[in-house]
Design an enzyme around this catalytic site. Structure first.
Site, PDB file in Angstrom:
ATOM      1  N   ARG A  25       0.814  -1.218   0.000  1.00 56.22           N
ATOM      2  CA  ARG A  25       0.000   0.000   0.000  1.00 56.22           C
ATOM      3  C   ARG A  25       0.850   1.271   0.000  1.00 56.22           C
ATOM      4  O   ARG A  25       0.422   2.312  -0.460  1.00 56.22           O
ATOM      5  CB  ARG A  25      -0.920   0.010   1.241  1.00 56.22           C
ATOM      6  CG  ARG A  25      -1.816   1.226   1.367  1.00 56.22           C
ATOM      7  CD  ARG A  25      -2.807   1.302   0.220  1.00 56.22           C
ATOM      8  NE  ARG A  25      -3.684   2.458   0.322  1.00 56.22           N
ATOM      9  CZ  ARG A  25      -3.352   3.702  -0.008  1.00 56.22           C
ATOM     10  NH1 ARG A  25      -2.131   3.969  -0.467  1.00 56.22           N
ATOM     11  NH2 ARG A  25      -4.212   4.680   0.109  1.00 56.22           N
ATOM     12  N   LYS A  26       2.044   1.184   0.537  1.00 55.93           N
ATOM     13  CA  LYS A  26       2.931   2.346   0.677  1.00 55.93           C
ATOM     14  C   LYS A  26       2.203   3.503   1.361  1.00 55.93           C
ATOM     15  O   LYS A  26       2.046   4.598   0.812  1.00 55.93           O
ATOM     16  CB  LYS A  26       3.509   2.786  -0.660  1.00 55.93           C
ATOM     17  CG  LYS A  26       4.395   1.732  -1.324  1.00 55.93           C
ATOM     18  CD  LYS A  26       5.053   2.263  -2.578  1.00 55.93           C
ATOM     19  CE  LYS A  26       5.955   1.223  -3.210  1.00 55.93           C
ATOM     20  NZ  LYS A  26       5.193   0.110  -3.814  1.00 55.93           N
TER      21      LYS A  26
END
Length: 475
Positions: free
Chosen positions: A307-308
């Site tokens: 997802r960062k």
């Protein structure tokens, strides 16, 4: 029996009574199996015994050349040192295991003068490496260290090692005297004493190799590194890597849910983790992640959402726990940027609740023209060290944090025979990413997902990556 020896015997029996001395099969900090384990962390719950211990230490302190300050090795020895400081009026300094990334950013807390002699207090010594690590940090701050008082010397080489580094160890108890006192008091049998004695003869620590290895992540085996992992998911990942002999992470960047499930089923035996970008999956529903979780359990790999996270803390909390994807309900691993500060990690730490979560912080990336520079990378590594129970490791392209064997280096952009694509992705070979880049686990995407036979391709990458790892550690 002299008065001091009588007090030590009574103290040894008290340790046995509160189950601080355990018998069975246990693993020590340096990775050795032992038939006797000393869990002195329980001492903080017994004020009377802590008082007895501090008095014994103070008696020993009076036999040592004057000291200006004292320092307890974190963490078990900190409360012991605090009581000794209070009773003797000797100033105390405190060593952090990691420097803060805010405020004063100090590693050594407290008031001291350059040239002060600092006495180290420790609970148990096996190899002596923890005392040496503390000593190095104290010396960096300008103090001098010549002596250390320890509760128990396990007699496995630590005293000799410390002497070689100019530190005299003063032990209240040795393993031999401890067992003798317990046998005389009827707490253990002669057979137990013999078993421990034989163990001590045959289990001497090669202290030079222990200390050297702790500072060389790239030369250590995954088995040797496992005890240093602090994050629970990192520990699980280490176990999977060791059991399955694979350090391959598959990037399943497909858009069709059924295709991802079929891919996971076919390559599952060859991977340690399957990495998703769940927001590109079309026709997403809860049944997809439920089925994927079952496949992961069947083939023993971890689910990883790339997802960062990189927003303010409250938004990150919602992104992780709520919305359509409910990432917290199925992903054991996630990625995060350090760009917006430690609020991202605070949010994930709070939001994980009782869930096990490991975070890979993005320190570098494989995209051509990335704006991430050396200063940003170093700041990211420093930030992660202050969240050691949350951070599983770092995403990077080169050899970083080489003195931190408990963290894993995850490197993306691995593919055979291809140097890059027309959108800025740069690729490295399986061997170069491990041997030259320092990766522990490598991410392969299109090299497997676009192959005619993904299962065969996954096995090929798995074998190549593992062979490179074995070459690195010279197994």
């Amino acid at each position: 029996m002299e008065q001091r020896e009588l007090r030590l015997k009574e103290f040894a029996v008290e340790l046995f009574k509160i189950n601080a001395i355990k018998f069975g099969e246990y693993k020590t900090k340096v990775g050795l199996m032992t038939p006797v384990y000393c869990d002195l962390r329980v001492l903080v719950s017994y004020p009377k015994i802590m008082g007895i211990l501090s008095d014994l230490i103070i008696d020993t302190l009076h036999t040592i050349e004057s000291q200006e300050v004292i320092c307890g090795v974190p963490y078990t020895a900190l409360p012991i040192a605090t009581i000794v400081s209070f009773k003797t009026n000797l100033p105390m300094v405190m060593r952090r295991k990691e420097a803060k990334d805010y405020g004063t950013k100090k590693l050594i807390e407290g008031i001291f003068q350059e040239g002060d002699k600092c006495l180290i207090i420790e609970d148990v010594v096996t190899s002596g490496s923890s005392i040496l690590e503390t000593t190095k940090d104290l010396i960096k701050e300008g103090m001098k260290v010549t002596d250390a008082i320890v509760l128990l010397n396990r007699e496995q080489g630590g005293e000799k090692f410390l002497t070689q580094h100019g530190i005299k160890m003063h032990a209240l108890l040795t393993m031999t005297s401890l067992m003798k006192y317990l046998k005389d008091a009827g707490c253990v049998t002669e057979e137990s004493c013999k078993k421990v004695g034989d163990y001590l003869k045959n289990s001497q620590v090669t202290t030079n190799s222990v200390v050297t290895k702790r500072s060389k992540r790239l030369e250590m085996t995954f088995e040797d590194r496992f005890p240093y992992a602090k994050n629970e998911v990192a520990k699980r990942l280490f176990k999977i890597i060791i059991e399955k002999k694979t350090n391959l992470v598959l990037a399943a960047d497909l858009t069709d849910a059924t295709d991802i499930l079929n891919l996971a089923e076919s390559v599952g035996p060859h991977i340690c983790s399957l990495k998703l970008h769940v927001d590109i999956v079309e026709h997403f529903n809860d049944n997809f992640t439920s089925t994927l979780s079952q496949i992961a359990k069947k083939h023993n790999f971890l689910l990883f959402e790339d997802r960062k996270f990189a927003d303010i803390g409250k938004t990150v909390e919602y992104q992780y726990t709520r919305g359509v994807y409910k990432i917290a309900s199925w992903a054991s691993l996630v990625t995060a940027h350090s760009l917006t500060g430690h609020g991202v990690l605070d949010a994930l730490l709070l939001a994980r609740g009782s869930n096990e979560l490991g975070v890979f912080l993005l320190a570098e990336c494989s995209a051509k023209g990335s704006l991430i520079d050396e200063k940003y990378t170093n700041a990211t590594i420093t930030m992660g060290k202050n969240y050691s129970d949350l951070i599983a490791g770092y995403v990077c392209q080169q050899k970083l944090f080489v003195d931190e064997p408990g963290y894993l280096q995850l490197t993306p952009g691995v593919q055979l025979g291809v140097s890059g694509d027309d959108l800025g992705q740069q690729y490295n070979s399986p061997s170069s990413v491990i041997l030259e880049g320092g990766a522990d686990v490598a991410v392969v995407g299109r090299g497997i997902t676009k192959a005619g036979n993904p299962e065969n391709a996954a096995k090929e990458y798995k074998d190549l990556l593992w062979a490179a790892y074995l070459q690195r550690v010279k197994q």
